[in-house]
Each structure stands twice: as structure tokens, then as C-alpha cells.
Scaffold this active site. Structure first.
Site, PDB file in Angstrom:
ATOM      1  N   GLY A 213       0.829  -1.211   0.000  1.00  0.00           N
ATOM      2  CA  GLY A 213       0.000   0.000   0.000  1.00  0.00           C
ATOM      3  C   GLY A 213       0.853   1.246   0.000  1.00  0.00           C
ATOM      4  O   GLY A 213       2.047   1.203  -0.323  1.00  0.00           O
ATOM      5  N   ASN A 214       0.262   2.360   0.356  1.00  0.00           N
ATOM      6  CA  ASN A 214       0.992   3.615   0.439  1.00  0.00           C
ATOM      7  C   ASN A 214       0.413   4.459   1.570  1.00  0.00           C
ATOM      8  O   ASN A 214      -0.514   4.042   2.251  1.00  0.00           O
ATOM      9  CB  ASN A 214       0.965   4.367  -0.902  1.00  0.00           C
ATOM     10  CG  ASN A 214      -0.446   4.639  -1.386  1.00  0.00           C
ATOM     11  OD1 ASN A 214      -1.231   5.305  -0.713  1.00  0.00           O
ATOM     12  ND2 ASN A 214      -0.787   4.097  -2.564  1.00  0.00           N
TER      13      ASN A 214
END
Length: 408
Positions: A213-214
Site C-alpha cells: 500500500g501507500n
């Protein structure tokens, strides 16, 4: 008096200059407060000769500002005053103040606040006929409107000198109505339009407990959705996995987790959309395979094979018909060049450039600093401010630069 209800809750900062028309300000402020607006007042020193700070403080129910420092040597922060306001009004705007505004003069608190203001600025000129008709005054008024300020025209009538003509400040009812109509129009800027917005990250699962993810918080996209709804749009927000947000109840929320889910939700909604703003930070890659059970730490290294996710923005760029399509670009180097390239490659109408080099911009925080770039090459920078304010700027730019252009 037919004042529209759009002044309710608005924060109005009034700059009062030294002209006889200042005697009308208590009546104007009472009208605005009656409509449930919050009013703060800055006075020039010359204005004290025509109306007292005490009078304006009583009717506004607020402290009146007239200098950079208070009597007890505290600082009156002009930047904070400017940021507080939804709109700034300078009334009466004398020939002297108009000239300084037009040329960047800054020798008092009112002018310093004006130069710091990012909100809409209205000005209501007031002076004698000959002064009003002087070429320099007319030139200064034209300059100020060319800067994006809003003129509330002077009226024809009897002036303090005894002359009859133009130069009389607009009546308080007229000024209040101009402000109210401005906010009413802003509130209905996207009336009848369907706006699709994506926000937040996507999570690409490695196994049942781990993901790629981020750091996207979704705050910018949610701010865009809330502001668009407040401007009359029918909004669909496709929202990736984030912490809870305060979302306007008028916004239809479609919750997704992965890039594939966001692709399906976005492409489905796009066919019934007028404007799409893709602010989500979609993962570019995902694991080729998702482990059915939690991966155990049995070896010193772990190799993952990643494959590209579907490019949502490019897909919409290929399929769009009459829709307007706006993307986001978060860059760390060669920012403008990379953003322009993305705009062309993905057939966008505009792109919003974020740079992680800009302090206070990017993920997680409550502020942002962006540049709005159109397909025609126009670049409009928006300085650091709250994400809600940035959302307002972006939506107004979409209306001004894209919607109006399509109507020509």
C-alpha cells in the site's frame, strides 16, 4: 429587503477606509450579522474620523483591528485575519486605498491583510465625482478587477461636496445582496452536474494479513467530494481503505480495497459522469499471487513477483466522450515535466500536481500545495493552505478553465 440565506455561517472581513461613506458601515454590519454571518473589521487610521471602533465593535460583536500591534504590544496577525475570511470587503474604498491596492502598497494593517488574502475580495469605491472620473482612479479600478477582485460599483447620487453624479458608495443593502448572490452562485456552481471522485490508497494483498500500500490518507479526495457536494453537485466518491472521515451525507460513498475493485467501481460510475477527478493513490503493482494463508517467516529472504495493476486513469482517458477528466500527479523529481507527460499520455483535460518537495504538502497532513495544469498548457499554482481550501480552488479552476471553455 430580499437577502438570500447564503450568508449564514460565512466569515466576512471588512476593511473600512477614511471616507464619509464609512457612516454606512454600522448599518451594513448589522445586516450581515442579522443574516448570521460572522464579521470582523479592520480600520485605517483615517477611518476613525468618520466612525468609531467602539461602534463597529458593538454591531459586529467582535474586536476591531486598526494597527499591527495592540495597546499592550501584542501582534495583530494580518495573515491569520486573511486566512480566517471567506470573503474580504473593502468599503468604503477610497481613491488613496484603491491606488495602493492596485500597485501593491502596504503601509497599514488593512493593505497587508489584502495582500495576504486568498479569499475573494470585493471593493466598494466611494469618493467625489471628479476623483472617481479621474483617469488614474478608473485605471486602478480596471487593474483591481483584472487581478480577480470584485467591484461593487458606485452609485449615482448626491455627494458630500454637493455635486451630483457617480461616486456614492453602494447602499448597505446593495453590498449585502452582492455578497449573498456571490455565495449563492458558488453554492450552485455545479448544480445538475454529476462528479466522480476517487480517494485514498489501494491495498494489494500479499496474504490474508499483509498488503502492499501507500501512505495516502484520502483527505484530499474527501475534501474535494465534500466541497463539490456543497457546490450543488451529485457526487460519487470511490474511497479506498482509510481511517474514518467526516463525509457530507449528500456524497454517495463506494468503499473499495484493491486497485481492481476501484477500477470496476470507477469505470462503472464514469459512464454516468460529467466530471471525474481521480485523486486516489492507486497501487501501480500487485502480487502476482496471493498466498491463501499467512506466510511464515521460515527463510531469510522472501521474493515476491509483482504485476501491473489496471491503469484506471488511462482507461477513462481512452473511453471518455463528453466527460471532463482530471488526474493527480504526486512527483518527487522533474515535477512539471512528469505531470505534463502524464496529462498527455492519459488524455486528460487537466492534472493537479503535488510535489513531495513542498513542505506541508502531500500525504496525511491537513494542508496541501498544488499546481493546476490544463491540457492547453495553462499552469495555475495554489499556495500552501488547508486541503478544503485547495479543494475549493481546484473545483473553481475546473469550472473556470474547463467547463466554461467547453461552452464557448
Amino acid at each position: 429587503m430580499n437577502i438570500l440565506p447564503s450568508l449564514k455561517g460565512k466569515k466576512i472581513l471588512i476593511g473600512v477606509c477614511g471616507g464619509i461613506a464609512a457612516y454606512k458601515l454600522p448599518h451594513l454590519i448589522r445586516l450581515l450579522v442579522k443574516e448570521q454571518a460572522s464579521v470582523k473589521v479592520i480600520m485605517t487610521q483615517a477611518a476613525h474620523d468618520f466612525v468609531t471602533p467602539l461602534t463597529l465593535s458593538v454591531v459586529s460583536k467582535e474586536k476591531v483591528y486598526n494597527d499591527f500591534k495592540t495597546s499592550d504590544a501584542q501582534w495583530n496577525n494580518h495573515v491569520e485575519l486573511a486566512q480566517w475570511a471567506d470573503v474580504m470587503l473593502i468599503a468604503p474604498a477610497t481613491a488613496n486605498t484603491l491606488a495602493k491596492m492596485a500597485t501593491g502598497g502596504c503601509d497599514n494593517l488593512l493593505l497587508a491583510t489584502y495582500l495576504s488574502a486568498k479569499c475573494p475580495v470585493f471593493f466598494a469605491p466611494a469618493m467625489d465625482l471628479d476623483m472617481y472620473e479621474h483617469p488614474t482612479t478608473l485605471h486602478n479600478i480596471d487593474l483591481l478587477t483584472s487581478y480577480g477582485n470584485h467591484l461593487i460599483p458606485s452609485e449615482h447620487g448626491e455627494l458630500a461636496s454637493g455635486l451630483v453624479g457617480k461616486g456614492r458608495m453602494a447602499e448597505p443593502e446593495t453590498i449585502a445582496r452582492a455578497l449573498s448572490e456571490f455565495f449563492w452562485k458558488e453554492k450552485h456552481l455545479f448544480q445538475g452536474k454529476k462528479i466522480l471522485i476517487t480517494a485514498g490508497p489501494t491495498y494489494e494483498m500479499i496474504d490474508p494479513v499483509r498488503f502492499i500500500g501507500n501512505f495516502s490518507s484520502g483527505k484530499m479526495g474527501v475534501a474535494l467530494a465534500n466541497v463539490a457536494a456543497s457546490m450543488g453537485a451529485e457526487v460519487t466518491l470511490v474511497l479506498g481503505p482509510t481511517t474514518p472521515h467526516e463525509i457530507d451525507p449528500r456524497v454517495r460513498v463506494v468503499s473499495v480495497v484493491s486497485a481492481a475493485q476501484m477500477y470496476v467501481a470507477t469505470t462503472t460510475a464514469f459512464t454516468h459522469t460529467d466530471i471525474a477527478i481521480l485523486a486516489a493513490a492507486v497501487a501501480d503493482y500487485k502480487p502476482q499471487e496471493q498466498a491463501p494463508e499467512k506466510i511464515k517467516k521460515k527463510t531469510d529472504t522472501l521474493t515476491l513477483t509483482l504485476v501491473k495493476t489496471q491503469d484506471i486513469l488511462a482507461s477513462l482517458g481512452k473511453s471518455k466522450q463528453q466527460q471532463l477528466l482530471v488526474g493527480f500527479a504526486l512527483e518527487t523529481e522533474n515535477e512539471l515535466e512528469n505531470a505534463r507527460g502524464k496529462l498527455v499520455r492519459k488524455n486528460l483535460d487537466a492534472i493537479v500536481l503535488n510535489s513531495l518537495r513542498d513542505k506541508g504538502a502531500g500525504f496525511s497532513g491537513d494542508t496541501n500545495q498544488v499546481t493546476f495544469i490544463t491540457a492547453q498548457g495553462k499552469e495555475i499554482p495554489f499556495p500552501l493552505q488547508s486541503k478544503t481550501s485547495i479543494a475549493e480552488e481546484i473545483l473553481k479552476a475546473i469550472h473556470e478553465q474547463l467547463l466554461r471553455e467547453t461552452k464557448k
